[in-house]
Every structure is written in C-alpha cells, then in structure tokens.
Design a protein around this motif. Structure first.
Motif: not given
Length: 263
Positions: A154-160, A222-231
């Motif tokens: 869903a693109g909710e980084k903080q929730q993730a 990695r999520l904190a460093k924006n390595h992951f996207t929706k796709s």
C-alpha cells in the motif's frame, strides 16, 4: 551494449568461492573444537567470522545489482522466487528427517527405553505453559509480518516499519522463552532418544528463528533506506515466506512433540 534479453548475467565474483572456503573452515573448526583439539575453537571462530563477512559482502553486491543498478527484472525476480521456494522445500525435508526420527522411536518404543513413550524416567515439559505461550507469540509475529507486507504493497512505509519492529520484538521474546525452557528442562540432549529428538528438532527450529530474525532486521534497515517499493520488494517477500515457514514448523513441533509426544 544494449541487452536484448531480460536476464541478468552476473559479473565474475570471488565471494561464492570464498564463502565455500569459509563454510569448509567452519565445519573443520567445529569438528576440531568438539573433539577438544588444540586451536579448534580458533579455527571455528575464524571460519564463522570469515563466513559472515563474505556472505555480507556478497549480499551487498546483490542489493546493489537489484536496487541501484536495476538489473533484477521481472524475469530475474521470478527466478529468485523459484529459488526461494526450492530452498524452503529443502528445509521442509530437513525437518521431515527429525520428525521421522521422532515418530520412528515413539510409535514403536524399544525395550531399551522401557517399551513406553515418553521413555521411562523422562519428565516431559507441560505443553500448556511456555510452549503454548511461544505458539501464541509466533502466530502473532506471523500476523505482524503479514501486516508489514500489506503496508509495503500500500506504500505505507511507517506502518511497515512498525509492523517489522513488532515482529522482531516478538521473535526476540520467543527466543528468550525458549532459552529459559532449555535451562529449566528436567532432561538434556543425552537423555535417550527423547532428549536427542526433542533438542535437535526444537533447537534447529530456534536456530531458524534466529536466522529469520536477522533476515527481518536487514529488511527493516533496507526499508528505512527506501530500498523497497510497491512492485519491487523481493527481499522482504523472501523473508516473509521464510518466517511463515518457521511458524508452520513450530505448529507441527507443538502438536507432535510437545503435546502428542508427552501424552
């Protein structure tokens, strides 16, 4: 030169060869250490440090290729998914061997252990105390890692991030309770086939929990460093699959070894 195919042909790398040498050194060191040879502990420690270092650098290169160079196309990701599925299947076979040993001994107990199961003299653990609590903890962690997956989609980084932190904390609590259970257990690994199968199966599961916890911790960074996207979040997807596998194995351990095996 422009690629005319969607596959990733990796560059020559020293890390697979060096990692194999480090693994070989770890095995030799472990054997030397367990047989009390002088210097065995040093060989084991060096092999483990070398293994962790080489694997870390190798996976750093994989992250660079996928995240920053964009070389992991959809075809490549699908291939990696198949590889992860095959790895988990190999892990299923690994635990299947432990369950086979357990049921082979428990369904037809030999006279050497009193022809009864649990063996004569073994005081089993109460499944409705720490084992049941750990079951609830691990199932809750499975729910929180699923929460993290849906948040990434869903693109909710903080929730993730919150969901992954909850998962890691629950995993640490599970490990702490299992250590406490081992310390207070009225039997040990050398107490007949019951102790051997109990500690081998639950101990290797605990090792898998530690590996899965590290896997999820790396995904959190990695999520904190924006390595992951929706796709494009295959690294997390593999960690989530692995964690669900750990959950399922624990359910079988609880029902078969803690509950049925102690009746």
């Amino acid at each position: 030169m422009l690629n005319r195919h969607p596959f990733h042909l990796v560059d020559p790398s020293p890390w697979p060869l060096l990692t194999s040498f480090a693994a070989l050194m770890s095995v030799f060191g472990g054997v030397l250490y367990m047989h009390s040879y002088n210097g065995g502990g040093y060989v084991l420690a060096f092999g483990q440090i070398f293994l962790i270092y080489s694997m870390s650098i190798w996976w750093r290169d994989v992250i660079r290729e996928s995240t920053f160079q964009g070389l992991h196309t959809q075809k490549v990701q699908n291939g990696l998914r198949y590889g992860m599925i095959l790895f988990i299947i190999s892990e299923v076979m690994f635990f299947f061997a432990f369950f086979w040993a357990f049921f082979h001994s428990s369904l037809a107990p030999t006279i050497e252990i009193g022809a009864v199961w649990p063996p004569a003299g073994i005081e089993v653990l109460n499944p409705w105390e720490i084992p049941f609590l750990n079951t609830l903890i691990l199932l809750t962690s499975g729910a929180s890692v699923t929460w993290a997956h849906h948040a990434i989609l869903a693109g909710e980084k903080q929730q993730a991030m919150r969901a992954l932190i909850v998962t890691i904390v629950l995993a640490a609590i599970f490990t702490g309770f299992q250590v406490l259970e081992y310390v207070e257990a009225p039997f040990n690994i050398s107490d007949s086939i019951y102790g051997a199968t109990f500690f081998m199966s639950t101990g290797f599961h605990g090792f898998h929990v530690l590996i899965g916890t590290l896997f999820l911790a790396v995904c959190t960074v990695r999520l904190a460093k924006n390595h992951f996207t929706k796709s494009h979040h295959l690294g997390f997807e593999a960690a989530a699959w692995y964690w669900h596998f750990v959950d399922v194995v624990w359910l079988f351990l609880f029902v078969c070894i803690y509950y049925w095996g102690g009746v």
